[in-house]
Design an enzyme around this catalytic site. Structure first.
Site, PDB file in Angstrom:
ATOM      1  N   ALA A   1      -0.310   1.408  16.398  1.00  0.00           N
ATOM      2  CA  ALA A   1       0.029   0.489  17.401  1.00  0.00           C
ATOM      3  C   ALA A   1       0.515  -0.526  17.248  1.00  0.00           C
ATOM      4  CB  ALA A   1      -1.477   0.104  17.606  1.00  0.00           C
TER       5      ALA A   1
ATOM      6  N   ASP B   1       0.557  -1.193  -0.184  1.00  0.00           N
ATOM      7  CA  ASP B   1       0.457  -0.489  -0.531  1.00  0.00           C
ATOM      8  C   ASP B   1       0.854   1.098  -0.123  1.00  0.00           C
ATOM      9  OD1 ASP B   1      -1.874   1.964  -0.446  1.00  0.00           O
ATOM     10  OD2 ASP B   1      -2.934   1.210   1.746  1.00  0.00           O
TER      11      ASP B   1
ATOM     12  N   ASN C   1      -7.964  -1.853   7.785  1.00  0.00           N
ATOM     13  CA  ASN C   1      -7.337  -1.466   9.298  1.00  0.00           C
ATOM     14  C   ASN C   1      -7.954   0.343   8.517  1.00  0.00           C
ATOM     15  OD1 ASN C   1      -5.063  -0.367   7.337  1.00  0.00           O
ATOM     16  ND2 ASN C   1      -4.124  -1.152   8.871  1.00  0.00           N
TER      17      ASN C   1
ATOM     18  N   HIS D   1       4.511   4.609  13.464  1.00  0.00           N
ATOM     19  CA  HIS D   1       3.498   4.939  12.556  1.00  0.00           C
ATOM     20  C   HIS D   1       1.642   4.676  13.228  1.00  0.00           C
ATOM     21  CE1 HIS D   1       3.261   0.946  11.324  1.00  0.00           C
ATOM     22  NE2 HIS D   1       2.311   0.757  10.414  1.00  0.00           N
TER      23      HIS D   1
END
Lengths: 474, 136
Positions: A399, A92, A199, A397
Site C-alpha cells: 500500500a 530490511d 509492519n 509491493h
C-alpha cells in the site's frame, strides 16, 4: 520540476542537470498528488544521477520517502560500469511476502477464527525481544546463510515444493556468509523464525474476488471464500546490521564519492570494486536468512492450523522478496545486458516463459503478492511481458505509507482500531497493543488504487483479491 | 527541551538538543529509545561501558546509536540513561549505558536501524543540535 504525462497512469520527469536518465512514475492522478507531498520524487531524481543507471529511475504507485533511495523504487545499473548500493535495497534485506493456500473455507474457519489466531500467536514468536524457538549450531547457521530454504528442507522445516516456489529457488547462489560481520550474525542468531515488529504480520485471509479464473487456478486458488495465509517478514536484525555495516564500510572506503552525493544514504560501491562483491555476498546471505525466516514462520503456522483443524493442507503459492538487488539480464538498446536490479519496496514481476520461474508457473507468469495495510484487502497479481520491457520486471509491493508513525499514534488509538476491525469481523492479536495504532489502515495509501495502477498499466495484472479475517503482529 | 520528534512519512525523525556535543549525543539516545517506550520508567539495573572511534561527529553519532540498538537486541538492554559520556577531539567516545532487561517493559514496536538520511549536527546560539532519522 516538469512532470510530463506520457499516458494514463504513467508520468515522466525528463532528464535535466545531473540526471543520467529520466524518472518514470507509475501513478494515478490521486496517487501522484500524494507522492508529491514528500521527498520521494527528489530521491528518485538523485538515483537517476548515479553512475551506470539504465532506462529510468522508476517509482511505483506505492512510492514514498525512504533514505537515499525512495521506497517503491526500482533502478538497474550496469554490472561492470555501474554500482551496487545498500540504500537501494534497504535495511530490511529480503523483506518479503509469501502466500499459502488451504483446503479450508471461510464458513468453516469463521467460528474458530479467534482460536486460530491465538494458536498462531502461541506458535510464532512476535514482537520485540521475543527469541526464536530454534537453537542453531554454528554449522546450521552457516547453512541458513548460504543455502537458505534448502537448509530448511534438510531439517524438515520445508518441503521440496516450498523450495521450488520461492523466488531464486529458495536461496541466492551469490551468497557468501563470510561477508557478514560477527556483529550481524550475533543479532540474527536468536531471531530465525520470529516475526518481528513494525509492519510485519501473519494474516488469515479469504478469497473475496477472482479476476482471472484460469491463472488463479494455476496458482492454487480454487474459488471464492477459500482460506489463504499471508506472511510478511524479513531478515530481522541480521539484515539490518548487514546494511548498516556496508553503508559505513563504503562511506569510509569512498570518501570522494560521498562528497559528490546529495544524500549520504545513497552511498554505493562501484561494481568493479572488491567492496561491491563483498556486499553482494553479504546481502545475498542475508536474503537467504529472510527466505529461511519466512519458511520457519510457515512451519510454525502449519502446526497452529493443524492444532485447531486437524491436518490442513497449506500449500505455498509463492514467496517474493521486495527489498533486494539481483543480477538479471535485459534487452537494453538492442543488446542483452547483465544489470544489478535494485528493488526497494518493489516486487519482481517475471512474465510468462521466463526461465527462472518454476515450471508450474512458466506458462502464465510469476505470482506477485501485494499485501494491504492491516484490515484492508490484499491482492495477487501475475507478472507480464510488459514489465519485462518497461520496469525491469517489477511492480509495486504494497500500500505505501501516507503518514508518519508518530502522527498515526497521535491520531488513532489502538483500542478504537481493534474495535473497528472487530466490527468488520477481523480479529487482531498483537504483542504490543500500542503498536497497532502505528499501522492503522488510515496511514496507508489505498491498496486498491495501487493494484489498479499496476493492472491498468499492465506491469502486474490482477488475479484475485483477498480479505483479512485474523491478524497477528509484533 | 532535550529533544523533539519531527514529521516523516515512513520512519521516525527527531531533533536532539544540548549545551555541547556530549549532551546532544546523550539526548539523541533518549529520543531514540523513547520511540520504543518510556525511558523514565526503566530501572537502572544493567550497566554497559562502550567505547567508539570514528572520523567525524556524524559517523560517531551513527555508530553510537547503532551500538545502543545492538545492545538492545543482543543484550536486551533497554535504556534508562547514558552516563559519563565523553567525546574527545579525535572523535573518540566513551560512555556508560544504564538500563534494564527489555522484557520488563511494555514496548512499542521496533527500530531496525539508524540512517544517515537528513542527519545533521549543527551549532546553534544555545549550543548544538542533531537531526536523526531511524528506520522503524
Amino acid at each position: 520540476m516538469e512532470i510530463k504525462k506520457i499516458e494514463e497512469n504513467v508520468y515522466e520527469i525528463p532528464k535535466t542537470g545531473k540526471m543520467n536518465v529520466p524518472v518514470r512514475i507509475f501513478a494515478s492522478e490521486k496517487i501522484l498528488e500524494n507522492i508529491k507531498k514528500d521527498k520521494s520524487i527528489q530521491q528518485a531524481i538523485n538515483v537517476a544521477g548515479l553512475p551506470g543507471i539504465y532506462g529510468q529511475s522508476i517509482m511505483m504507485p506505492d512510492a514514498h520517502q525512504g533514505y537515499g533511495f525512495s521506497i517503491g523504487g526500482v533502478a538497474a545499473f550496469d554490472i561492470e560500469k555501474g554500482i551496487i548500493s545498500p540504500g537501494g535495497v534497504g535495511f530490511d534485506i529480503n523483506c518479503g511476502v509469501r502466500l499459502l493456500t488451504s483446503n479450508l473455507t471461510k464458513e468453516y474457519v469463521e467460528p474458530q477464527i479467534k482460536e486460530l489466531v491465538n494458536e498462531l500467536f502461541e506458535h510464532v514468536p512476535c514482537g520485540v525481544g521475543k527469541d526464536s524457538n530454534l537453537r542453531l549450531s554454528d554449522e546450521d547457521y552457516e547453512k541458513v546463510l548460504n543455502k537458505g530454504v534448502e537448509w530448511a528442507v534438510e531439517k524438515g522445516y520445508a518441503t521440496n515444493k516450498d523450495l521450488e516456489r520461492c523466488e531464486e529457488g529458495g536461496y541466492m547462489k551469490t551468497a557468501d556468509s563470510s561477508k557478514i560481520s560477527p556483529r550481524a550474525k550475533k543479532r540474527g542468531r536468536k531471531q530465525l523464525g520470529t516475526l518481528g515488529a513494525g509492519n510485519h504480520f501473519i494474516e488469515v485471509q479469504y478469497v473475496d474476488e477472482i479476476y482471472d479464473e484460469e491463472v488463479a487456478k494455476i496458482f492454487g486458488i480454487t474459488g471464492k471464500n477459500q482460506i489463504v495465509l499471508m506472511i510478511h517478514s524479513g531478515s530481522r536484525g541480521l539484515g539490518h546490521q548487514v546494511c548498516s555495516d556496508y553503508i559505513r564500510k563504503m562511506e569510509e572506503a569512498f570518501p570522494e564519492i560521498v562528497k559528490g552525493l546529495p544524500d549520504k544514504d545513497l552511498i554505493y560501491a562501484p561494481t568493479d570494486s572488491p567492496l561491491a562483491k563483498d556486499y553482494l555476498g553479504g546481502m545475498s546471505a542475508a536474503a537467504n536468512y529472510g527466505w529461511c525466516n519466512r519458511q520457519i514462520l510457515t512451519y510454525q503456522s502449519r502446526k497452529a492450523f493443524d492444532k485447531v483443524f486437524g491436518k490442513v493442507e497449506l500449500d505455498l503459492v509463492y514467496d517474493v522478496a521486495h527489498n533486494v538487488a539481483k543480477i538479471e539480464e535485459y534487452n537494453i538498446d538492442g543488446k542483452l545486458r547483465k544489470v544489478y536490479v535494485h528493488r526497494k519496496g518493489a516486487t519482481r514481476a517475471f512474465g510468462p516463459g521466463h526461465k527462472e520461474l518454476p515450471l508450474v508457473y512458466r506458462d502464465v507468469g510469476q505470482p506477485i503478492l501485494l499485501p494491504g495495510s492491516m484490515g484492508t484487502a490484499s491482492y495477487v497479481l501475475v507478472g507480464t511481458d510488459k514489465a519485462m520491457n518497461e520496469t525491469f520486471s517489477s511492480t509495486a509491493h504494497g500500500a505505501g505509507r501516507l503518514m508518519s508513525r508518530h502522527e498515526a499514534m497521535k491520531r488513532f488509538t489502538s483500542e478504537k482500531i481493534v474495535k473497528e476491525l472487530e466490527e468488520k469481523k477481523i480479529y487482531v492479536k498483537a504483542a504490543s497493543v500500542r503498536g497497532i495504532s502505528e499501522e492503522a489502515p488510515g496511514v496507508y495509501k489505498d491498496i486498491e488504487d495501487v493494484a489498479d495502477v499496476s493492472d491498468k498499466v499492465g506491469i502486474g495484472k490482477k488475479v484475485c483479491k483477498l480479505r483479512p479475517m485474523g491478524v497477528i503482529k509484533g | 527541551m532535550k529533544y523533539k520528534y519531527l514529521a516523516h512519512t515512513a520512519d521516525a525523525k527527531f531533533k536532539a538538543f544540548g549545551k555541547n556535543i556530549d549532551e546532544v549525543f546523550v539526548n539523541s539516545a533518549l529520543a531514540m529509545f523513547n520511540i520504543l517506550g518510556d525511558t523514565s520508567k526503566v530501572k537502572p539495573i544493567k550497566k554497559k561501558k562502550i567505547k567508539l572511534k570514528t572520523n567525524s561527529y556524524e559517523s560517531l553519532l551513527y555508530d553510537f546509536l547503532e551500538e545502543l540498538l545492538f545492545l538492545f537486541e543482543t543484550k536486551r538492554l533497554f535504556l534508562h540513561e547514558v552516563k559519563d559520556l565523553k567525546i574527545s577531539e579525535n572523535f573518540f567516545l566513551s560512555a556508560t549505558v544504564v538500563g534494564d532487561d527489555l522484557g520488563n517493559y511494555d514496548l512499542n514496536g521496533d527500530i531496525k536501524a539508524v540512517t544517515y538520511n537528513d542527519m545533521k549536527i549543527s551549532k546553534t546560539n544555545k549550543g548544538y543540535e542533531a537531526v536523526v532519522v531511524v528506520d522503524v
